[in-house]
Design a protein around this motif. Structure first.
Motif, PDB file in Angstrom:
ATOM      1  N   TYR A 162       0.990  -4.783   0.806  1.00 32.64           N
ATOM      2  CA  TYR A 162       0.743  -3.345   0.834  1.00 32.64           C
ATOM      3  C   TYR A 162      -0.432  -3.011  -0.075  1.00 32.64           C
ATOM      4  O   TYR A 162      -0.574  -3.577  -1.163  1.00 32.64           O
ATOM      5  CB  TYR A 162       1.969  -2.559   0.381  1.00 32.64           C
ATOM      6  CG  TYR A 162       1.750  -1.069   0.466  1.00 32.64           C
ATOM      7  CD1 TYR A 162       1.838  -0.408   1.683  1.00 32.64           C
ATOM      8  CD2 TYR A 162       1.418  -0.336  -0.662  1.00 32.64           C
ATOM      9  CE1 TYR A 162       1.602   0.949   1.782  1.00 32.64           C
ATOM     10  CE2 TYR A 162       1.190   1.035  -0.574  1.00 32.64           C
ATOM     11  CZ  TYR A 162       1.290   1.673   0.650  1.00 32.64           C
ATOM     12  OH  TYR A 162       1.046   3.012   0.741  1.00 32.64           O
ATOM     13  N   LEU A 211      -2.812   0.321  -1.698  1.00 32.39           N
ATOM     14  CA  LEU A 211      -3.105   1.736  -1.897  1.00 32.39           C
ATOM     15  C   LEU A 211      -4.518   2.025  -1.402  1.00 32.39           C
ATOM     16  O   LEU A 211      -5.335   1.116  -1.246  1.00 32.39           O
ATOM     17  CB  LEU A 211      -2.995   2.100  -3.374  1.00 32.39           C
ATOM     18  CG  LEU A 211      -1.631   1.917  -4.046  1.00 32.39           C
ATOM     19  CD1 LEU A 211      -1.728   2.238  -5.532  1.00 32.39           C
ATOM     20  CD2 LEU A 211      -0.572   2.773  -3.374  1.00 32.39           C
ATOM     21  N   ASP A 212      -4.800   3.293  -1.173  1.00 31.92           N
ATOM     22  CA  ASP A 212      -6.131   3.719  -0.737  1.00 31.92           C
ATOM     23  C   ASP A 212      -6.911   4.181  -1.966  1.00 31.92           C
ATOM     24  O   ASP A 212      -6.571   5.193  -2.591  1.00 31.92           O
ATOM     25  CB  ASP A 212      -6.017   4.850   0.278  1.00 31.92           C
ATOM     26  CG  ASP A 212      -7.342   5.151   0.962  1.00 31.92           C
ATOM     27  OD1 ASP A 212      -8.389   4.738   0.425  1.00 31.92           O
ATOM     28  OD2 ASP A 212      -7.333   5.796   2.018  1.00 31.92           O
ATOM     29  N   ASN A 253      -0.855  12.982  -5.836  1.00 37.23           N
ATOM     30  CA  ASN A 253      -0.369  11.617  -5.622  1.00 37.23           C
ATOM     31  C   ASN A 253       0.857  11.377  -6.493  1.00 37.23           C
ATOM     32  O   ASN A 253       0.960  11.928  -7.597  1.00 37.23           O
ATOM     33  CB  ASN A 253      -1.437  10.580  -5.994  1.00 37.23           C
ATOM     34  CG  ASN A 253      -2.684  10.691  -5.153  1.00 37.23           C
ATOM     35  OD1 ASN A 253      -2.619  10.887  -3.944  1.00 37.23           O
ATOM     36  ND2 ASN A 253      -3.839  10.553  -5.787  1.00 37.23           N
ATOM     37  N   VAL A 282       5.513   5.345  -3.352  1.00 37.93           N
ATOM     38  CA  VAL A 282       4.151   5.872  -3.455  1.00 37.93           C
ATOM     39  C   VAL A 282       3.937   6.877  -2.332  1.00 37.93           C
ATOM     40  O   VAL A 282       4.414   6.692  -1.205  1.00 37.93           O
ATOM     41  CB  VAL A 282       3.097   4.744  -3.390  1.00 37.93           C
ATOM     42  CG1 VAL A 282       3.250   3.813  -4.570  1.00 37.93           C
ATOM     43  CG2 VAL A 282       3.178   3.969  -2.085  1.00 37.93           C
ATOM     44  N   ALA A 287      -1.717   6.887  -0.377  1.00 38.40           N
ATOM     45  CA  ALA A 287      -0.856   6.141   0.547  1.00 38.40           C
ATOM     46  C   ALA A 287      -1.066   6.637   1.966  1.00 38.40           C
ATOM     47  O   ALA A 287      -1.188   7.847   2.199  1.00 38.40           O
ATOM     48  CB  ALA A 287       0.616   6.300   0.154  1.00 38.40           C
ATOM     49  N   GLN A 288      -1.115   5.720   2.924  1.00 43.44           N
ATOM     50  CA  GLN A 288      -1.221   6.100   4.332  1.00 43.44           C
ATOM     51  C   GLN A 288       0.022   6.861   4.777  1.00 43.44           C
ATOM     52  O   GLN A 288      -0.038   7.710   5.661  1.00 43.44           O
ATOM     53  CB  GLN A 288      -1.404   4.859   5.200  1.00 43.44           C
ATOM     54  CG  GLN A 288      -2.663   4.057   4.914  1.00 43.44           C
ATOM     55  CD  GLN A 288      -3.921   4.824   5.280  1.00 43.44           C
ATOM     56  OE1 GLN A 288      -4.496   5.527   4.458  1.00 43.44           O
ATOM     57  NE2 GLN A 288      -4.343   4.709   6.521  1.00 43.44           N
ATOM     58  N   ALA A 340       5.724   5.228   1.062  1.00 42.86           N
ATOM     59  CA  ALA A 340       6.188   3.849   1.220  1.00 42.86           C
ATOM     60  C   ALA A 340       6.904   3.392  -0.044  1.00 42.86           C
ATOM     61  O   ALA A 340       6.530   3.762  -1.165  1.00 42.86           O
ATOM     62  CB  ALA A 340       5.006   2.917   1.510  1.00 42.86           C
ATOM     63  N   VAL A 377       7.504   0.341  -2.339  1.00 45.64           N
ATOM     64  CA  VAL A 377       6.688  -0.838  -2.605  1.00 45.64           C
ATOM     65  C   VAL A 377       7.297  -1.650  -3.738  1.00 45.64           C
ATOM     66  O   VAL A 377       7.879  -1.096  -4.676  1.00 45.64           O
ATOM     67  CB  VAL A 377       5.253  -0.400  -2.989  1.00 45.64           C
ATOM     68  CG1 VAL A 377       4.380  -1.594  -3.322  1.00 45.64           C
ATOM     69  CG2 VAL A 377       4.632   0.418  -1.863  1.00 45.64           C
TER      70      VAL A 377
END
Length: 502
Positions: A159, A161-162, A432, A472, A477-478, A481, A483
């Motif tokens: 996984y 993060l962006d 976030n 997250v 995050a898309q 999720a 994690v």
């Protein structure tokens, strides 16, 4: 005569029939999903052999193809079935009919693709790691990935993060022992490895003072890359071969900080405050004791006040040494500044440095140079109820950065153990969330109210998280999720107290 009731064997036989029928009905519940808008879905499933969990993934076969969904909530539903005649053995007729409470699972979630086609009674099944990994490979992963671990509800699936999401403020929360500091370190390492974003860490527990050192078990190639990325990391703390001494000059503080430090009210003690500002503007001393010069009655009074308050004894003053933390901040030769507040001897010194750093960053905002400001144990820097004037100033500046800093490239990452202890005007600006284990349902309720962009049901999953597990959500995050954070590259500065006494 009154007819005799059923015997005990007949009752046992009826109970066995009842239970068998209920189990048969419950096992017959079909795993089906429905979506009215093609974005969100509801589903039902049998409780027997149930593999679904909140935060997990499902594959929905709509007939036109398979779609991946995130299951956000799951609950037990009990419904009465139709009337069923259940005759007793040995009787001539059925003794009426019975209603059977049939239980099933009901869930809600979101679809993770961009399609908007609705569907009804689509077959649904638990998505294994292979299905989730395939979706990520097909475009579900972020364009600027920061690899931080694996999906907890899809074991073995990496996984990321962006990185682009860190241009929003981030709230990082978890109880003591949840793995919060370790996970925060993993995120900071990835930011240093994968981006050009500058990072400043206010480090009250000396947890990040070894951020520039790779762990001995790290692969040699990774260690080499890390040393290159960490070459711009400077630690301001205890003076030694690896660190720069953390120091400030008294004259470079702002007038409000001078007044708060010496507890002089600029309105109630107008004359003394004006004398202080005049002397500092003229003398520009490295410490308040430098004002106590022969013939200066005002300087003598101020120096006496500082001695009485213990301010002059602060270890943070530069005194005869050159340089300071605020001067280093204005240079361009750093990538990451770790401010080791744990190296200071008192809470007032920590509050002073925090206020001075945040204040100078705000003064330099017109440079518009992107920087991530990490405030660990943020309840000490910008608490919900500041305990003194210096902390109130730091809190006021943090609130200003939270409200207006993004347009100047000032991004906050505030970390704490309990969300309600941080000033609400800082928390409310965070887009976030990284949420580790919470021991209290009250804390989970508060977090769910504060971060409504994350499903409330998933926030409450945090009360059952294990070490290193976190939720997250937001721009980093898309999709929300759960994690499990992976291994770090750099050394940890702090350490737990040994438990060999047990």
């Amino acid at each position: 005569m009154t007819p005799a009731g059923p015997s005990f064997p007949q009752i046992d036989e009826r109970l066995e029939l009842f239970r068998a029928l209920r189990e048969r009905l419950e096992r017959a519940v079909l795993p089906l999903a429905t979506s009215l808008d093609g974005r969100r879905f509801t589903l039902q499933a049998s409780l027997h052999d149930l593999q679904l969990r909140p935060g997990g993934y499902v594959v929905i076969d709509t007939g036109d193809g398979e779609r991946l969904g995130l299951l956000e909530s799951l609950e037990l539903i009990s419904e009465e079935a139709v009337d069923l005649a259940m005759p007793l053995a040995g009787t001539q007729a059925a003794s009426g009919s019975s209603r059977i409470a049939v239980r099933r699972a009901r869930g809600e979630g979101r679809l993770l693709d961009d399609e908007r086609a609705s569907f009804h009674d689509a077959q649904v099944r638990h998505a294994d790691g292979e299905a989730v990994a395939a979706w990520l490979a097909a475009g579900g992963a972020p364009r600027s990935p920061l690899s931080v671990g694996t999906l907890s509800r899809a074991p073995g699936v990496p996984y990321a993060l962006d990185a682009r999401g860190f241009d929003r403020h981030t709230f990082f929360c978890g109880q003591s022992g949840s793995g919060k500091t370790y996970a925060l370190g993993a995120v900071l390492e990835q930011l240093l490895l994968r981006t050009r974003l500058r990072v400043i860490v206010l480090d009250p527990n000396s947890d990040f003072v070894r951020l520039h050192e790779p762990r001995p078990e790290v692969d040699a190639e990774v260690a080499t890359r890390w040393r290159a990325a960490a070459a711009g990391v400077t630690v301001h703390g205890r003076a030694d071969a690896a660190h720069v001494r953390l120091k400030l000059r008294f004259a470079e503080l702002s007038p409000p900080a001078h007044g708060a430090l010496l507890r002089i009210d600029p309105i109630g003690e107008r004359e003394e405050y004006a004398e202080l500002i005049d002397l500092i503007t003229g003398e520009r001393p490295d410490s308040i004791s430098a004002l106590d010069r022969p013939g200066s009655a005002e300087g003598h009074r101020l120096a006496a006040r500082a001695r009485n308050l213990g301010v002059d004894a602060f270890s943070v003053w530069a005194r005869e040494e050159g340089g300071s933390l605020l001067e280093a901040l204005e240079r361009d030769d750093w990538r990451c500044l770790v401010v080791d507040l744990g190296a200071l001897g008192s809470a007032p010194e920590q509050a002073l440095v925090s206020q001075a750093l945040l204040g100078r960053l705000w003064e330099l905002r017109e440079r518009r140079e992107p920087v991530l400001i990490v405030i660990d144990e943020a309840h000490n820097v910008c608490p919900a109820q500041p305990r003194d004037d210096l902390t109130a100033l730091a809190t006021e500046t943090a609130v200003r950065i939270a409200a207006e800093g993004r347009k100047f490239g000032l991004y906050l990452l505030v970390a704490t153990q309990r969300p309600q202890k941080v000033h609400r005007d800082v928390v409310s600006q965070c887009d976030n969330l990284v949420l580790m284990r919470l021991n209290s349902t009250a804390d989970a309720d508060h977090a769910a109210d504060a971060f409504s962009f994350v499903p409330r049901s998933l926030v409450h999953e945090a009360t059952g998280f294990t070490l290193g597990e976190g939720l997250v959500g937001g721009r980093i995050a898309q999709h929300p999720a759960i994690v499990r954070f992976g291994a770090r590259v750099a050394q940890e500065g702090g350490a737990d107290v040994p438990s060999d006494w047990a």
